[in-house]
Scaffold this motif. Structure first.
Motif: not given
Length: 310
Positions: A160-172, A174-183
């Protein structure tokens, strides 16, 4: 280009008497003020449509005000130009009341209807920063729902983190941080080493509850309706007979009795084209032809009366 509101007026049956020509005339006359003209019952509308059709238009707009207000909001922010009028109409119809406020607070909610690339492009154009928490959470949701479209209701954290990281390309972020915020925002559900979108988690929880409930019930021979005793069926017939102006005939009562003995598969066969054209004349078919509508109603109402919640 004709406005989205004018296109709705030209095609919706609610705006009776207004076709493409009249809608175009309204759009040309009022421009971006068409929504306000309908809302305020502007007399100039009657000058174009006539009094009778104008009254219909005012009433139709009032009845669909929430939907059309959101459509107008999408139009003024350039979203209709990006997604097209048909998709914009679906969004407006789905959101309805409260839609303008909800999307004004978080346009990334459009991701429920649009691909991530389109949603992100629209929101960036509206002035959203790439590090905005709403964008980060929306990207995590989009990645998990994309997997759901591939029949995966969950994903391990690393995938999941890898998939999210691709959508947030160019953002500071990370996919792991995004998942934690979404949770934390309760947009995703974390369970052990997997994460799920809220929709999939709710769906699976509901199914688990229903299967548990059904497991406690006594089995029935018919998946469509539980069994009905002759006494209960007769009582149901009498109750129904008291609600209609004339009593059921003897053939109709017999048809109900015969139909109640059928399995779900046999009931479906009674209406199948191949069955109707076949040479067989069984007692079930003759019974069903005597009073099929009454039979269906009575059998169904009797079964509902017998069903008790667990």
């Amino acid at each position: 280009m004709t406005s989205a509101l004018a296109e709705v007026m030209a095609t919706s049956l609610d705006f009776y008497g207004i076709g493409p020509a009249r809608a175009a005339r309204l759009d040309a006359h009022f421009g971006e003020g068409l929504r306000d003209a309908l809302s305020d019952c502007d007399p100039a509308v009657a000058n174009i449509l006539g009094d009778e059709v104008a009254e219909i238009a005012f009433a139709a707009f009032k009845a669909r005000a929430a939907e059309l207000d959101l459509l107008d909001w999408l139009q003024h922010r350039g979203i209709v130009a990006v997604v097209g009028v048909p998709t914009a109409r679906k969004i407006a119809l789905a959101w309805g009341v409260g839609g303008v406020q909800a999307l004004a607070e978080n346009p990334y909610l459009l991701g429920a209807f649009l691909p991530w690339s389109v949603t992100d492009r629209v929101c960036i154009a509206l002035g959203f920063d790439k590090e905005d928490p709403r964008r980060v959470v929306a990207a995590a949701e989009a990645a998990l729902y994309a997997r759901l479209d591939e029949n995966h209701t969950a994903a391990d954290f690393d995938t999941a983190a890898l998939s999210v990281g691709k959508l947030l390309a160019g953002s500071e972020t990370t996919g792991e941080q995004a998942i934690r915020r979404a949770v934390e925002a309760e947009a995703l559900i974390a369970y052990r080493d997997v994460v799920q979108p809220m929709g999939a988690a709710a769906m699976e929880a509901f199914l688990a509850q229903e299967l548990t409930r059904l497991g406690r019930e006594a089995p029935v021979t018919d998946l469509a309706l539980p069994g009905i005793s002759p006494e209960d069926l007769e009582a149901a017939v009498e109750r129904y007979a008291n609600t209609i102006p004339f009593a059921p005939t003897r053939p109709q009562r017999k048809a109900v009795n015969e139909r109640s003995k059928l399995t779900r598969f046999q009931r479906l066969n009674l209406t199948h084209p191949l069955w109707r054209k076949g040479p067989r004349r069984t007692r079930y078919r003759r019974a069903a032809r005597l009073g099929p509508l009454l039979a269906r109603r009575l059998c169904f109402s009797a079964s509902l009366a017998l069903c008790e919640p667990v």
